[in-house]
Design an enzyme around this catalytic site. Structure first.
Site, PDB file in Angstrom:
ATOM      1  CG  MET A   1      -2.012   0.985   1.242  1.00  0.00           C
ATOM      2  SD  MET A   1      -2.988   1.067  -0.274  1.00  0.00           S
ATOM      3  CE  MET A   1      -4.632   0.927   0.308  1.00  0.00           C
TER       4      MET A   1
ATOM      5  CG  ASP B   1       9.290  -0.123   6.562  1.00  0.00           C
ATOM      6  OD1 ASP B   1       8.121  -0.255   6.145  1.00  0.00           O
ATOM      7  OD2 ASP B   1       9.765  -0.837   7.471  1.00  0.00           O
TER       8      ASP B   1
ATOM      9  CB  VAL C   1       2.489   1.211   9.849  1.00  0.00           C
ATOM     10  CG1 VAL C   1       3.669   2.110   9.511  1.00  0.00           C
ATOM     11  CG2 VAL C   1       1.607   1.835  10.908  1.00  0.00           C
TER      12      VAL C   1
ATOM     13  CD  GLU D   1      -5.896  -0.438   9.051  1.00  0.00           C
ATOM     14  OE1 GLU D   1      -5.157   0.554   8.952  1.00  0.00           O
ATOM     15  OE2 GLU D   1      -7.123  -0.352   9.210  1.00  0.00           O
TER      16      GLU D   1
ATOM     17  CE  LYS E   1      -3.370   1.910  11.010  1.00  0.00           C
ATOM     18  NZ  LYS E   1      -2.644   2.093   9.748  1.00  0.00           N
TER      19      LYS E   1
ATOM     20  CB  SER F   1      -9.627   0.519   5.904  1.00  0.00           C
ATOM     21  OG  SER F   1      -9.099  -0.624   6.521  1.00  0.00           O
TER      22      SER F   1
ATOM     23  CG  HIS G   1      -9.595   4.410   3.380  1.00  0.00           C
ATOM     24  ND1 HIS G   1     -10.846   3.863   3.220  1.00  0.00           N
ATOM     25  CD2 HIS G   1      -8.741   3.371   3.372  1.00  0.00           C
ATOM     26  CE1 HIS G   1     -10.735   2.548   3.125  1.00  0.00           C
ATOM     27  NE2 HIS G   1      -9.466   2.224   3.215  1.00  0.00           N
TER      28      HIS G   1
ATOM     29  CD  GLU H   1     -14.103   5.821   2.076  1.00  0.00           C
ATOM     30  OE1 GLU H   1     -15.273   5.475   1.845  1.00  0.00           O
ATOM     31  OE2 GLU H   1     -13.382   5.218   2.902  1.00  0.00           O
TER      32      GLU H   1
ATOM     33  CG  ASN I   1     -13.842  -0.837   3.340  1.00  0.00           C
ATOM     34  OD1 ASN I   1     -13.898  -1.307   2.207  1.00  0.00           O
ATOM     35  ND2 ASN I   1     -12.716  -0.476   3.912  1.00  0.00           N
TER      36      ASN I   1
END
Lengths: 282, 102
Positions: free
Chosen positions: A14, A33, A90, A92, A97, A119, A140, A152, A190
């Site tokens: 992603m 990273d 990173v 979920e 986070k 998300s 998003h 989004e 979603n």
């Protein structure tokens, strides 16, 4: 507020797709990273995306070099100097986070914006671990992020309208279609997809139908580009179940996951990534 | 000609999609126009749920929802905003007003 330089934190698929999209638009971008191996993967993935464009005669090798020069692959916090907007991409997990948000809050200028590509997790909560809650929002992207046009843009409790506008404008600059959304579990896409998927799962159980016949009817009648069971397998059934449970707990019974979904996940059949889900990929 | 189970599946899939879109709209999460854009650009639907409903006719959709609810399926209870619109004669494309402005 003008976005001069962007950071993408988290060099998974992603993060790499987002980074590529930003570089394509000619905006300097640092992809960060903590793992050098992950950064190497990201570099390779991005080079493949560019090579794909060269193969389709959409870009010359010289153009690719030019766009690649907009990207800095880095594990070094000093490279975040001058970043006006950082995108967290990173895993979920809230704790991971939060740590990223705290770190970004410390190293970025107080006027810079920090957004999350989550998300499912709460933007309003992530904002509270920073000293700049008005400058935190959700951004998003949809998988695969270099192809899907929608972004989004999510305002949390304290997000300022300037921040929302800055994120909307960046999304347009990188040729996406931004849509403003207030914070809620699942946001718009979603939440709607999971609601219709839950209904189709109930229908499958009631009528003892095959996943393939249902998907076929839905795609043949052009209601969606992919049937809900194929989509769930692609997304990962563990992810689908987790999202379904979150929505079920906060929004009610219509999101209740079916027994079949729970059973598949319990048996370790998580979709395409394990070779077995509603379909077999072996 | 579609088999009976097929048309029932299509109806329930489309109504579930539409009902969740209406809830998002009624909760003020996003505008009807933006929800339609999001479902086209983010989920690849050929038509947004509100454009679909306005074209099909909100009175027809209300009828289908009432039928499913009476058959014992509470998930399909018609939302208030839909009942209101139908009562005010805003039936979608055919009356130039529905969830979207036409």
């Amino acid at each position: 507020m003008y976005i001069k330089k962007v950071a993408v934190v988290g060099a998974g698929t992603m993060g790499a797709d987002i980074c590529y999209t930003i570089a394509m638009a000619g905006i300097p971008v640092v992809i960060r990273d903590v793992s050098n191996e992950q950064l190497d993967h990201a570099r390779q993935h991005i080079q493949e995306l560019f090579q794909g464009r060269v193969a389709r005669n959409k870009m010359s090798p010289a153009d690719v070099e030019d766009r690649m020069n907009f990207i800095t692959f880095s594990g070094d916090l000093d490279d975040l100097d001058g970043v006006t907007l950082a995108i967290e991409a990173v895993t979920e997990k809230m704790a991971v986070k939060e740590a990223v948000f705290r770190e970004l809050d410390q190293v970025l200028s107080p006027l810079s914006v920090i957004v999350s590509n989550t998300s499912a997790l709460s933007i309003s909560h992530l904002a509270t671990v920073t000293s700049r809650p008005t400058r935190v929002a959700g951004m998003h992207f949809f998988y695969p992020a270099h192809m899907m046009k929608l972004v989004e843009v999510i305002a949390g409790d304290q997000t300022s309208s300037e921040t929302v506008e800055a994120v909307m404008r960046l999304a347009e600059e990188i040729r996406k279609i931004p849509v403003k959304v207030k914070e809620c579990p699942g946001f718009v896409v979603n939440r709607i997809l999971m609601s219709s998927m839950a209904e189709v799962l109930r229908y499958k159980e009631e009528h003892q139908l095959e996943a393939a016949s249902i998907d076929q009817v839905i795609t043949q009648n052009k209601l969606a580009p992919m049937g809900p069971f194929m989509l769930a397998d692609a997304l990962g059934l563990d992810v689908a179940l987790e999202v379904a449970n979150t929505l079920y707990q906060s929004l009610g019974d219509r999101f209740k996951p079916s027994r079949e979904l729970e059973q598949l996940v319990a048996e370790g059949h998580l979709g395409m990534k394990t070779g077995q889900g509603f379909y077999s990929y072996r | 000609m579609a088999q009976e189970w097929e048309s029932e599946l299509l109806t329930r899939f489309q109504l579930a999609t539409f009902l969740e879109a209406v809830r998002l709209h009624d909760e003020g999460i996003a505008s009807a126009e933006d929800i339609d854009i999001a479902m086209r650009a983010g989920a690849g639907l050929p038509k947004g749920p509100f454009a679909w409903a306005d074209k099909a006719g909100l009175d027809m959709i209300l009828g289908q929802l009432q039928e499913l609810t009476q058959a014992g399926n509470p998930n399909f209870a018609p939302p208030e905003s839909l009942v209101d619109k139908v009562a005010r004669g805003q039936l979608g494309d055919k009356s130039k007003r529905g969830y979207l402005s036409h």
